[in-house]
Design an enzyme around this catalytic site. Structure first.
Site, PDB file in Angstrom:
ATOM      1  N   LYS A  37       0.877  -1.170   0.000  1.00 11.60           N
ATOM      2  CA  LYS A  37       0.000   0.000   0.000  1.00 11.60           C
ATOM      3  C   LYS A  37       0.910   1.213   0.000  1.00 11.60           C
ATOM      4  CE  LYS A  37      -3.898  -1.620   2.760  1.00 11.60           C
ATOM      5  NZ  LYS A  37      -4.634  -1.341   3.996  1.00 11.60           N
ATOM      6  N   ARG A  47     -10.872   9.522   1.675  1.00  9.43           N
ATOM      7  CA  ARG A  47     -10.593   9.634   3.111  1.00  9.43           C
ATOM      8  C   ARG A  47     -11.277  10.860   3.706  1.00  9.43           C
ATOM      9  NH1 ARG A  47      -4.897   8.963   1.653  1.00  9.43           N
ATOM     10  NH2 ARG A  47      -4.589   6.749   1.393  1.00  9.43           N
ATOM     11  N   LYS A  61      -0.776   8.384   7.037  1.00 13.03           N
ATOM     12  CA  LYS A  61      -0.528   6.998   6.638  1.00 13.03           C
ATOM     13  C   LYS A  61       0.900   6.779   6.152  1.00 13.03           C
ATOM     14  CE  LYS A  61      -5.321   6.136   5.912  1.00 13.03           C
ATOM     15  NZ  LYS A  61      -6.014   4.899   5.866  1.00 13.03           N
ATOM     16  N   GLU A  77       8.154  -7.497  -0.353  1.00 13.23           N
ATOM     17  CA  GLU A  77       6.946  -7.788   0.431  1.00 13.23           C
ATOM     18  C   GLU A  77       6.010  -8.717  -0.338  1.00 13.23           C
ATOM     19  OE1 GLU A  77       6.398  -7.089   3.534  1.00 13.23           O
ATOM     20  OE2 GLU A  77       8.122  -5.796   3.828  1.00 13.23           O
ATOM     21  N   LYS A  92      -1.840  -1.453  -3.871  1.00 15.65           N
ATOM     22  CA  LYS A  92      -2.797  -0.347  -3.798  1.00 15.65           C
ATOM     23  C   LYS A  92      -2.051   0.970  -3.984  1.00 15.65           C
ATOM     24  CE  LYS A  92      -6.522   1.203  -0.792  1.00 15.65           C
ATOM     25  NZ  LYS A  92      -7.153   0.986   0.499  1.00 15.65           N
TER      26      LYS A  92
END
Length: 93
Positions: A37, A47, A61, A77, A92
């Site tokens: 992400k 948001r 974030k 990852e 994302k």
């Protein structure tokens, strides 16, 4: 469930979920890992509309999402999640 999709990106989470699903006999349940992400402004309007900024108490974030310029980390990852048993991954923006 046909698919579970943990979105927290915690290392080792996919392996633990895969082990427990199989231990419980849910061998056909798929795992979709939110492997990467990015800390982007792409979802900013969403948001704002749902008021999610209040949930992180003034933080942002970027403290836990990936830097878009660091594609090497994202690939690591993703590889880790696949090795732990993810059936599919999500990146994302």
């Amino acid at each position: 469930a046909d698919i579970v999709a943990p979105s927290d990106m915690m290392d080792g989470r996919i392996g633990l979920i895969r082990s427990e699903l199989e231990r419980q006999g849910h061998i056909n349940t798929c795992i979709m890992a939110y492997s990467a992400k990015y800390a982007s402004n792409y979802y900013g309007p969403f948001r704002d509309a749902v008021g999610s900024a209040g949930n992180i108490k003034g933080g942002n974030k970027k403290s836990y999402q990936m830097d878009p310029a660091n594609s090497d980390e994202a690939l690591r990852e993703i590889a880790q999640d696949l090795a732990e048993g993810a059936d599919m991954v999500m990146v994302k923006p």
